[in-house]
Design an enzyme around this catalytic site. Structure first.
Site, PDB file in Angstrom:
ATOM      1  N   ASP A  43     -14.810   0.342 -13.594  1.00  0.00           N
ATOM      2  CA  ASP A  43     -14.216   1.401 -14.405  1.00  0.00           C
ATOM      3  C   ASP A  43     -12.828   1.734 -13.862  1.00  0.00           C
ATOM      4  OD1 ASP A  43     -13.996   3.431 -16.267  1.00  0.00           O
ATOM      5  OD2 ASP A  43     -15.362   4.806 -15.248  1.00  0.00           O
ATOM      6  N   GLU A  83      -7.325   0.361 -15.334  1.00  0.00           N
ATOM      7  CA  GLU A  83      -6.115   0.127 -16.152  1.00  0.00           C
ATOM      8  C   GLU A  83      -4.835  -0.110 -15.329  1.00  0.00           C
ATOM      9  OE1 GLU A  83      -9.332   1.609 -18.211  1.00  0.00           O
ATOM     10  OE2 GLU A  83      -8.292   2.711 -16.636  1.00  0.00           O
ATOM     11  N   ASP A 101     -14.176   6.531 -23.282  1.00  0.00           N
ATOM     12  CA  ASP A 101     -14.555   7.932 -23.474  1.00  0.00           C
ATOM     13  C   ASP A 101     -14.395   8.348 -24.937  1.00  0.00           C
ATOM     14  OD1 ASP A 101     -14.859   7.820 -20.781  1.00  0.00           O
ATOM     15  OD2 ASP A 101     -13.155   9.095 -20.292  1.00  0.00           O
TER      16      ASP A 101
END
Length: 922
Positions: free
Chosen positions: A443, A446, A567
C-alpha cells in the site's frame, strides 16, 4: 467573432499603454514549437526497421529550448504491433527501464546502427502484415493505418510535434464517432467510455478515489479505440510507454499528449477485436499473473482490527452466518508501532497468532497482511539497520530522503537498485519465518508521504506524538523545494486536479535513486518496481504461486500483482463508479481487480451494503474493507446483508471453476476476467458506453442494482437468449436495443448466461478448498426453441500452488466441452488435454443441464459413449420455461425445454459423448 475582437482589443491595449514586449508576449502565448523536418531515412536489412533523423525547424524558448536533433526508429515488431520511437539523437534520455519492463531495445542514441547494412528508404509507406506506417517529411508527421479496412488509426499531422527536455507534445486526429477507453487510473463519473474535454492526467498520486477525473494511484498511458463503420466494428490500441507525468487532452476529434519528460515510445496494436487488442497489449507488457485458486474466494479486511481476538471473532462470525470466506486480512493493526515486518507483542502476540494461523490453515483459509514502502527511521529497528548498512534508500543531497508515513519518520527504499531488491527479498523471508503469511498487500506506494519538501526530524517536539489522533498530519520540520527545474518544471501538469507541485505529499522529484536516476522520471514506476521485488521475494519462499495486492500500478504491473481501487466511499455513486474502474483495469492487463465492498468510509447504509455485495460478489477480486473510523461492516452485521451475501457469494462459489478458467485464459492470452459487454458484442453499438452491467468472461452477464430504493433494474441485453443463473427456467429473449426491466428484490441480483455457452459449475461451499472438490454441473445453453445450434465452453483445473500456470501432465487438466442440436438430435461431448491430474483428484461431472431445446422429452433414449444410460431416474424435463417478454414482440413464447440429466459420475479427465433424440411436438 467575440474571440477575434477580444484579441484585437488586447493588442490595441498593449499598443496604447506601451507595455513591454515581455508583457505582451505573456498575454499572447508564444508558439511552443514549430516542428521538425525529416533529413534522412534508412532501412536496415533483415527487417530491422527504419532509422530516421529529424532536425528542428525553428527553436523556441517556451517550456525550454527544443532538442535540435531527434532520432526516429520504426519497426513492425509483430504482424499486429508497430513501434514508433522518437528520442534525442545525441544524448541518452530517460525511458522506462528495460530491466523492469523487458522489451526490444532500439538502437542507442548516437550509434551507427544499421549504417553498414542499410539503404536509403525512399518509399512513402512502410508496411507490415496489418499496419502501415506513412509519413511526411516537412514538417515531419506520421500516420498509422490498418491495411484490411484502410482506417487511419493515428495521424500526428493534426498538430505540431514538440520535443524539449521537459516538454513533449504530439497530437492525433480522431473521428468523432470513435469510442475511446483507458487512460487511467481515474474515477470516471461518465462511465467507461472516455468523455471529450474531461481531464486525463497521469501521475501516480495518493488521493482518494472519490476525487473524480483526477490522477489517482496508477499510471496507464494506453487507450483502446473502438469504431463502427457501416455496421463493421474494429478496435485498436495506442500505448505511449512513458513514465513521466502527462496531461492527455481528448477533444472528441483529436487527442493531444503533453508530457514532461522521457521519449515518445508509441506502440500500436492492430486488433481488430477488443479481445485481440488486449492479447496483443499483454504480449508486450506481460501476461497477467496467475492467481491461486483461493484468491478467487471472498476476502475480509478492516483497518481497525485492534487485536487478534477481534480477527478470530470475524472468522467465527462468517462461519456462524454461513457466508463463504477464504481470506482474512490485517491492515497495519498487527504491526509494532506501524513498522513493517513486525508484530505488536501485546495485541498480536506471536504464539497466539501462530496458533490461530494453524487453525485457519488447516481449514484451507489464508492470511494476508499489509506492508508499506516507508521504513521507520529507528536505530533499534533491524529492518532499518540492515537497510542503512546496504545503502538501499532514495537520497536527497547525498542523504536518505526523509518523509513521514504511519510509523512517523521514514526512508523510502529504491526498488530500481538490485541491492535494494536483495535486501527486500531477505526482509520478507525473515518476516515469513516470523509469520507464515499467504500473500502481501503493498500500500501507499505512489509513493505517499504525509509531508512535502525537504524535512528534518524536529528537535522541539516528538514526531509522531503518541497521543495524536491524526497521525497523517505532517509533524516533521519541512521546507518546500522549488529551486530546481525538477521540482518546478516549466509545464505544470494538472496534478491532483489542481496543478499541485509534483513533489506534493510524495518523494521530492529532485531526489535521486541509485545510478543517478531522478525521482522526477521514475516517480510513477515506484509501485511497479516494488511489486516486482515483492513478487521475487514471495516466489522464493516456498515455491508457491504468489499473491500480491498493490495500490499503485503502471504498465506491466498485472504480471505481478492484483489491484484494488483504493479509498472509496460508501455511496451509491461510488458503487456505480467501481464498475468502470474495474473494467478499465482489465484493459490495462490487470484483470484481478475489485473495489472495497460497502465502501472504505464512512458508514454505508444497510440497503447499500446489500446491493454492494450483490455486485462485489462478482468483482474478480472480492473483498470487504473499511476504515477504522467506520462502524463494523462485515457482511454478517445485518441479517439482510448476510442473506444477500449467501445468495450472491453462493453463486460465485459455484462459478469458481469458471472464474479460475478465466484466470487461466487471462494468464495465457491477457483476456480480462470482467469485461465490458462490447468485448463479446462489438457490433452492438448500444453497449459502447454501457457501464452499469458487465460480463464475466464471454457470456455471463451481471446486471446489478445501482440505485437507492430500487426493486427492479433496467438492463440491456444484446440480441439472443439469456438464461438466469438463479433460475435456469427463466430466460430473457432480446431482439434489439430496448432495455428490459427485471425484478430485483433487495436480496437478489440478476446474473444471466448467454446462448451457445457451456458453463462449468460446481456445488459451491463455505471455502474454495472444499468447493473445488465437489462434482461438476455443465449448463448448456441454446437459443430458445432451438432445433439447430452449437455451444461450447471449457474448464481448466490444476494444482494452484504451482508458481507456473500451464498445462503439464499430472499437474493440470484442460477440457473443451461441445454441444450441438441438429433437428431432434442433441449431442454433448468433451475433448480432454492432460487428463491425469483430474483423474487422480477424482473430479467428476454429476449433471448435464441443457436449455432451450425444441421438441418434447417424451421417450428419450440417452446414450453415453455409445451405451444406453441404464438408470434414467435422474433425468428431469421441464417444458415451456418462463420467458421474459416485457416490451418484446411475438415469437418468444416458442415451445422450449430444459433437459437435466443427473446422477452421473463422468470423470472430468476422460472424454465423453452423450446424445439423445428429442420427441416431436404434438
Amino acid at each position: 467573432m467575440h474571440s477575434s475582437l477580444s484579441a484585437l482589443h488586447h493588442l490595441w491595449l498593449c499598443y496604447v499603454t506601451f507595455l513591454s514586449l515581455q508583457l505582451c508576449a505573456r498575454a499572447l502565448p508564444q508558439q511552443v514549437g514549430y516542428g521538425y523536418r525529416l533529413v534522412s531515412l534508412q532501412e536496415s536489412s533483415g527487417g530491422g526497421g527504419l532509422i530516421g533523423y529529424l532536425q528542428v525547424k525553428q527553436s523556441t524558448t517556451a517550456y525550454g529550448p527544443d532538442i535540435p536533433h531527434l532520432r526516429l526508429f520504426v519497426k513492425h515488431e509483430t504482424q499486429d504491433r508497430l513501434r514508433v520511437h522518437i528520442t534525442d539523437a545525441e544524448n541518452e534520455r530517460w525511458e522506462v527501464p528495460y530491466s523492469l519492463l523487458p522489451r526490444e531495445q532500439p538502437p542507442a542514441s548516437g550509434s551507427s546502427y544499421g549504417k553498414s547494412s542499410s539503404s536509403p528508404f525512399t518509399a512513402s509507406e512502410y508496411a507490415g502484415d496489418e499496419l502501415v506506417f506513412s509519413y511526411i517529411a516537412d514538417p515531419f508527421a506520421f500516420a498509422v493505418r490498418r491495411k484490411s479496412n484502410e482506417q487511419t488509426l493515428f495521424n500526428s499531422s493534426y498538430g505540431t510535434m514538440v520535443f524539449k527536455d521537459q516538454y513533449l507534445e504530439i497530437s492525433t486526429h480522431l473521428p468523432e464517432s470513435a469510442a475511446l477507453y483507458g487512460l487511467g487510473e481515474n474515477t470516471q463519473p461518465g462511465g467507461i467510455r472516455l468523455q471529450p474535454n474531461d481531464p486525463y492526467t497521469l501521475y501516480t498520486t495518493d488521493i482518494s478515489a472519490i476525487n473524480l477525473n483526477t490522477d489517482l494511484y496508477g499510471s496507464h498511458p494506453v487507450y483502446m479505440d473502438l469504431r463502427n463503420v457501416e455496421g463493421g466494428a474494429s478496435a485498436h490500441a495506442v500505448l505511449l510507454l512513458n513514465s513521466n507525468g502527462m496531461d492527455v487532452f481528448y477533444r472528441g476529434s483529436s487527442l493531444t499528449y503533453k508530457v514532461i519528460g522521457g521519449v515518445f515510445d508509441f506502440y500500436f496494436f492492430a486488433g481488430p477485436t477488443p479481445l485481440a487488442v488486449v492479447e496483443q497489449y499483454t504480449s508486450l507488457i506481460g501476461r497477467p499473473a496467475p492467481m491461486p485458486y483461493w484468491a478467487l474466494g471472498f476476502h475480509q479486511c478492516r483497518w481497525g482490527y485492534r487485536n487478534l481476538s477481534v480477527v478470530e471473532g470475524v472468522v467465527e462470525g462468517y462461519k456462524n452466518a454461513q457466508i463463504p470466506l477464504d481470506v482474512i486480512w490485517n491492515d497495519d493493526d498487527h504491526m509494532d508501532a506501524a513498522k513493517d515486518f513486525t508484530l505488536d507483542p501485546v495485541n498480536y502476540p506471536r504464539p497466539k497468532l501462530l496458533a490461530f494461523l494453524d487453525r485457519i490453515h488447516s481449514q484451507g483459509m489464508k492470511y494476508i497482511v499489509l506492508i508499506d514502502p516507508g521504513i521507520a527511521v529507528n536505530s533499534t529497528y533491524g529492518v532499518f539497520q540492515r537497510g542503512m548498512a546496504k545503502d538501499v534508500f532514495i537520497k536527497y543531497e547525498g542523504e536518505p530522503y526523509l518523509a513521514q508515513v504511519w510509523p512517523g519518520p521514514v526512508y523510502f527504499p529504491d526498488f530500481l537498485y538490485s541491492g535494494t531488491v536483495s535486501w527486500w527479498v531477505d526482509e520478507i523471508a525473515r518476516f515469513h519465518k516470523l509469520v507464515p503469511v499467504d500473500g502481501l498487500w503493498i500500500d501507499m506506494n505512489e509513493a505517499s508521504n504525509f509531508c512535502t519538501g525537504k524535512c528534518e526530524i524536529p528537535k522541539d517536539h516528538v514526531c509522531p506524538d503518541p497521543a495524536s489522533t491524526t497521525p497523517w498530519i505532517c509533524c516533521l520540520d519541512c521546507k518546500n523545494i522549488t529551486s530546481t527545474r525538477w521540482d518546478d518544471p516549466p509545464y505544470k501538469i494538472n496534478a491532483s486536479g489542481m496543478e499541485a507541485p509534483l513533489g506534493y505529499k510524495t518523494i521530492a522529484t529532485s531526489a535521486v535513486h541509485h545510478n543517478g536516476i531522478l525521482e522526477y522520471n521514475a516517480h510513477s514506476i515506484y509501485g511497479f518496481s516494488q511489486a516486482i521485488a515483492t513478487h521475487k521475494a514471495l516466489l522464493g519462499l516456498e515455491g508457491k504461486r504468489p499473491f500480491i495486492l498493490s495500490r499503485s500500478t503502471f504498465v506491466g504491473s498485472g504480471a505481478y500483482a492484483a489491484h484494488w481501487t483504493g479509498d472509496n466511499k460508501g455511496t451509491w455513486n461510488d458503487l456505480r463508479y467501481s464498475i468502470s474502474t474495474m473494467l478499465n483495469f482489465g484493459i490495462f492487463g490487470m484483470p484481478m481487480v475489485g473495489s472495497d465492498i460497502c465502501g472504505f468510509y464512512p458508514q454505508p447504509t444497510e440497503e447499500l451494503c446489500n446491493r454492494w455485495i450483490e455486485l462485489g460478489a462478482f468483482y474478480p477480486f472480492s473483498r470487504d474493507h473499511a476504515n477504522f473510523a467506520s462502524p463494523r461492516q462485515e457482511l454478517y452485521q445485518w441479517d439482510s446483508v448476510a442473506k444477500s451475501a449467501r445468495n450472491a457469494l453462493g453463486l460465485r462459489y459455484k462459478l469458481l471453476p469458471y472464474l479460475y478458467t478465466l484466470n487461466y485464459e487471462a494468464h495465457i492470452s491477457g483476456a480480462p476476467i470482467a469485461r465490458p459487454v462490447f468485448f463479446s458484442f462489438p457490433n452492438f453499438t448500444a453497449t459502447y458506453g454501457l457501464s452499469t452491467q458487465f460480463l464475466l468472461g464471454s457470456s455471463v452477464m451481471v446486471s446489478p442494482v445501482l440505485k437507492q430504493g430500487a426493486s427492479s433494474v433496467r438492463a440491456l441485453f444484446p440480441p439472443g437468449t439469456w438464461y438466469s443463473l438463479f433460475d435456469l427456467t427463466n430466460a430473457v429473449v432480446s431482439k434489439d436495443e430496448r432495455y428490459i426491466t427485471l425484478d430485483a428484490p433487495l436480496n437478489e441480483v440478476n446474473v444471466h448466461v448467454y446462448q451457445n455457452t457451456i458453463l462449468p459449475m460446481q456445488q459451491g461451499g463455505m471455502i474454495s478448498k472444499e468447493a473445488r472438490t465437489t462434482p461438476f454441473t455443465l449448463v448448456v445453453t441454446f437459443p430458445l426453441g432451438a432445433t439447430q445450434g452449437d455451444a461450447k465452453g471449457n474448464v481448466y483445473v490444476d494444482d494452484d500452488e504451482r508458481p507456473e500456470m500451464k498445462l503439464v501432465e499430472g499437474e493440470a487438466t484442460y477440457v473443451d466441452f461441445y454441444a450441438s442440436v441438429r433437428e431432434k438430435r442433441v449431442t454433448v461431448w468433451s475433448e480432454v488435454k492432460m487428463g491425469t491430474f483430474s483423474l487422480e483428484k477424482g473430479l467428476t461431472i454429476e449433471k448435464v443441464c441443457v436449455l432451450g431445446l425444441g421438441g418434447t422429452g417424451k421417450g428419450l433414449a440417452i446414450e453415453v459413449d455409445g451405451q444406453p444410460l441404464n438408470d434414467i431416474s435422474d433425468v428431469y424435463f421441464r417444458e415451456s420455461p418462463t420467458v421474459h417478454v416485457e416490451k418484446l414482440e411475438g415469437g418468444n413464447k416458442r415451445n422450449s425445454m430444459m433437459v437435466e440429466i443427473g446422477g452421473l459420475a463422468l470423470p472430468l479427465g476422460k472424454k465423453f459423448s452423450m446424445s439423445w433424440v428429442m420427441g416431436i411436438n404434438g
